[in-house]
Structure formats: structure tokens, C-alpha cells
Write an enzyme that holds these catalytic residues in place. Structure first.
Site, PDB file in Angstrom:
ATOM      1  CE  LYS A  78      -3.815   1.895   2.846  1.00 41.95           C
ATOM      2  NZ  LYS A  78      -4.667   1.605   4.021  1.00 41.95           N
ATOM      3  CB  SER A 153      -8.030   3.551   3.245  1.00 45.84           C
ATOM      4  OG  SER A 153      -7.134   2.882   4.093  1.00 45.84           O
ATOM      5  CB  SER A 177      -8.006   0.447   5.844  1.00 46.94           C
ATOM      6  OG  SER A 177      -8.671   1.678   5.890  1.00 46.94           O
TER       7      SER A 177
END
Ligand code: GLN
Length: 470
Positions: A78, A153, A177
Site C-alpha cells: 500500500k 482505504s 481498511s
């Protein structure tokens, strides 16, 4: 269909000579190219990954016993996890052009076991969001239905695994997330006990909530990556020595599982999510497990507590982005004050600014006791009640979210509706406990993936992962 069901299947294929690191990296790069329109990656390190693959293939040819435990494994990370010499931006303009000087401890440990990193994935800015629409790189599309969001997210991470562009993905989970996008994309998503994996090199959002997590296609892959990343780190005093659970408990043992009926039966829960979750419970009962409805009076306090505390922590954490030290600096600033104001005003998204303002408000001297202190007390009550439940039960079962992945714009117009949709995931972060989202079925009407979550008491992830896998 993914080429390999799990890391062990992939490694067996390399050992038998039917594939190689180079084959795998080439295949994943082709998959990335094929799924480009979904916007899961913000940068692909193709050349570097191929070179690394060749190096590892050579190492293996010279001495098959010399390769690490992640030989053949290709990971995405990420865009809020540091990898030395590579850009990291948390999907924000404020970190435009910034390169990390060091790697996150978790990343270093994975590389030391011969993992290959293929690229960084799109996400909501600083991990703030539940749809991946809050990104300077634009939204990510769900491969199950490109008209729908992938969740957030870590939306890019979820789609990177969903579309078989990597073996597994690293995400971060402050309030869901990792688990919520995994649920929305039909894969597995896991967050460990707070402190199990060092946060060194993870860009901070809410420091007492943040954990690096794993998105994968098989729970055994999660267990392997966890085992490598976990443990004490001199750079993170919240990562203590771990007493691992001794022997793994037999899969077939009958377990006690609690659930909160209102998290399934409340009218605001989508009927399809309800039926899949109920069917999952029926399956557990049929398999001989004890599944009981349990009272939990604090449900209404979960979201306010989470958003008071995380915005407070974010307002403090994000003060370091001042236009001086990292990334973006406004070219229009004529003095120091304007450098701060203009860099921050144009560098952060609306959602990030909303949270900085909210956090600054709840920490201000006139309101500190009314909001921040109150929320700390509520967090303690929530944690105590959850841990009390674990005196009688092995696991708590919850839906991943009240609905399946929605369409673009559905929630992003209304921040409160967006915050409320996090109700079932933030619980684990408030209590600091491990949790896993698992694929549970398809929505009967729209065919979208529906996930179910299991949570366990602190440090019980061996048990949790093994049971989830079974
Ligand atoms: N959606 C939640 C939030 O916006 C969770 C985010 C996360 O886990 N990083 O805060």
C-alpha cells in the site's frame, strides 16, 4: 482464476520446475497491464522485480536450500508503507515526489525472506476513507463490478489480489481498511493484535489504532506473512516480545462463537448481507460449533469513539507535513506562514482537512474533557466488555460491513454515512484485538462478494487463522 491457490502451491510448482520467479513476475506484470483500468497500482516496479526474480532464480539453481521462506512470493504494498529509495505518498499531493530513506520493519523482514515487491497500491489519502475515492490518483474500481467501489482505504491492495497481479498484498488497518476492502472484493483480509507487527515505516494515521495487515487468497498465506513480519522492533516500543501459542489446536474441535444479533438483524443491514451471514452461522452450527447471541450495549458508541480518537491522533500525526520537511511545498508562498498555510491547504484533500479540523477541535482546551477524555473512557468500556466476552467465547462473529460494495459517489457525498459504514470493523481496532474478514458468499441479488468477520482475543491469531482456514 488465480494461477496458484496458495503460497505453498506456488512454491511447490517452482520446486518441481514447472515455473520460476521470472515466470511469475512476468505473469503478474501482464495481469497488471490487463487490469490497468481498475487503477489499483500507482506505481509498478517492473524492471526491478524482474531483476530480483532472475537473482533469486539463480540463487535457487545454485543451492535450492539457500532460498528464503518467501521464495517465489510477489507482493504489492500500500502507498503508505515505506520501501527504501522508493516513492511513498499516502495517495496525497502533500507527499508528491517524496522518497523514503528506509524500509518499514515489516518490509525489511519480508525482503530478507526473498519476497519480491512489484509495486505500490492506490488507497484513500492517509488511510482516511472507506471507498478509495479519496485519492490523488483517482478512484479504484472493483473487478467484481467496475461500476462499484473496491472499499477502502486499502482498495488498491484488495484489487491487486482480486485480479491476481501479486501473490498477496500489504495494507494497513486503522479501522477496517484491510478487512472491509477484502470483504468487498471477495478475498481474505487480516489485521493482527495491536503491536504484533511493528509500525515503523507505516505512515501514521491513528497511532493507537494502526496496524499493518495482509490481503490474500488463502489464510495459510496470511499466517506465513504474519509469522515473518511480527515481533519486537527497536523502532516501535509498542511491538513487544510475543509468546506464541504453543501447538495449533485441532481444526475439528468444537468452538464457542458469540455474535451480536443487532449487527445482523438491524433494519439498516442489507437483506443480502443478512441472509449470507445467517447462512454462515447455520453452517457453523451444523459443523458442531456453539454459536450464541450475546448482548452488547455499546454498539452506538463505537463510531463516535473511533472518530473522536482517530481524528485527534491524526491531527497530531499530520502536523509534520508542513511544506518544509517532506514532499510538496506551495510555489505561491511568500513567507513562512504562507508556506504552512498554502502547502497544507492545497496538499491535503478535503477529507483529510475535515479530520484534522475535527481532531484539533476535540483536543482544544475547552473541549478536551467533553470529547477526547470521554472517548478514551468509552474506548476502555468497549475494550473491557469485549474482553469479558472472550472469557466465555473463543471468537466473535460479525458482518464485515452493513452492505456490499456500493457505487461511486453513493457515500462520498455524505461523510457521516461513510463513517457509519465502518461500524463493524472499527471495533477490533478500538479493542486492539486481531480480526479476519473471510469470503462468505455472494449477494443474492447483485452477485457482489459478502464477507464475514471473526475476531479473537489479543494475541490469539494462531487460533483465529487456523479456525478461519478450517
Ligand atoms: N474507513 C476508516 C477511516 O476512514 C478506516 C480507515 C483505515 O482503517 N485506515 O478511518
Amino acid at each position: 482464476m488465480p494461477t496458484f491457490e496458495s503460497i505453498s502451491a506456488l512454491q511447490a510448482a517452482i520446486h518441481s520446475g514447472s515455473t520460476s520467479c521470472r515466470d511469475m513476475v512476468e505473469y503478474y506484470i501482464a495481469q497488471i497491464e490487463k487490469n490497468k483500468a481498475l487503477n489499483a497500482y500507482v506505481e509498478v516496479w517492473a524492471e526491478e522485480a524482474l531483476q530480483q526474480a532472475d537473482k533469486l532464480d539463480r540463487k535457487f539453481r545454485e543451492n535450492p536450500a539457500s532460498v528464503g521462506r518467501l521464495f517465489g512470493v510477489v507482493l504489492s504494498i500500500k502507498d503508505n508503507i515505506c520501501y527504501a529509495g522508493h516513492q511513498v505518498t499516502a495517495a496525497s499531493k502533500i507527499l508528491e515526489g517524496f522518497r523514503s530513506l528506509y524500509s518499514a520493519t515489516a518490509v525489511e523482514r519480508l525482503l530478507a525472506e526473498d519476497a519480491i515487491l512489484i509495486g505500490r497500491t492506490n488507497c484513500d489519502q492517509f488511510g482516511m476513507g472507506s471507498t478509495n475515492e479519496n485519492s490523488v490518483y483517482g478512484p479504484v474500481h472493483n473487478a467484481a463490478d467496475p461500476e462499484r467501489v473496491p472499499g477502502g482505504s486499502s482498495g488498491g491492495a484488495a484489487v491487486s489480489v482480486q485480479t491476481d497481479t501479486c501473490t498477496a498484498a500489504l495494507g494497513s488497518d486503522t479501522g477496517g481498511s484491510v478487512r472491509q476492502p477484502a470483504g468487498f472484493c471477495g478475498i481474505w483480509g487480516f489485521k493482527p493484535t495491536y503491536g504484533r507487527i511493528s509500525r515503523h515505516g507505516l505512515l501514521a494515521y491513528g497511532s493507537s489504532f494502526d496496524q499493518i495487515g495482509v490481503l490474500a487468497r488463502h489464510p495459510a498465506d496470511i499466517a506465513l506473512l504474519l509469522d515473518i513480519m511480527q515481533g519486537p522492533d527497536e523502532f516501535d516500543s509498542t511491538a513487544p516480545e510475543i509468546k506464541k501459542q504453543a501447538a495449533l489446536i485441532g481444526n475439528s474441535r468444537s468452538r464457542r462463537i458469540a455474535y451480536f444479533p443487532q449487527t445482523i438483524d438491524n433494519e439498516s443491514v442489507d437483506a443480502g448481507v443478512r441472509s449470507v451471514t445467517r447462512a454462515y452461522i447455520d453452517g457453523l452450527v451444523a459443523a458442531g460449533h456453539q454459536v450464541d447471541p450475546v448482548g452488547f450495549d455499546l454498539l452506538d458508541y463505537i463510531i463516535p469513539t473511533y472518530y473522536v480518537l482517530t481524528t485527534a491522533e491524526a491531527s497530531s500525526n499530520l502536523s509534520r507535513y508542513d511544506g518544509i520537511r517532506y514532499g510538496y511545498r506551495s510555489p505561491d508562498a511568500r513567507n513562512l506562514e504562507e508556506t504552512y498555510v498554502l502547502s497544507r491547504s492545497t496538499g491535503f484533500s478535503e477529507e483529510v482537512k475535515r479530520r484534522i479540523l475535527l481532531g484539533t477541535f476535540v483536543l482544544s482546551s475547552g473541549y478536551y474533557d467533553a470529547y477526547y477524555t470521554k472517548a478514551q473512557q468509552a474506548r476502555r468500556l468497549i475494550r473491557d466488555r469485549i474482553r469479558e466476552i472472550f472469557r466465555d467465547y473463543d471468537f466473535i462473529l460479525l458482518p464485515v460491513a452493513p452492505s456490499v460494495a456500493g457505487r461511486f459517489g453513493e457515500k462520498s457525498e455524505d461523510p457521516v454515512a461513510m463513517y457509519l459504514s465502518d461500524i463493524y470493523t472499527v471495533l477490533a481496532n478500538l479493542a486492539g484485538i486481531p480480526a479476519i474478514a473471510m469470503p462468505a458468499g455472494k449477494h443474492p441479488e447483485n452477485g457482489m462478494p459478502v464477507g464475514v468477520q471473526l475476531m479473537a482475543d489479543m494475541w490469539r491469531e494462531e487460533d483465529l487463522l487456523q479456525f478461519a482456514g478450517a
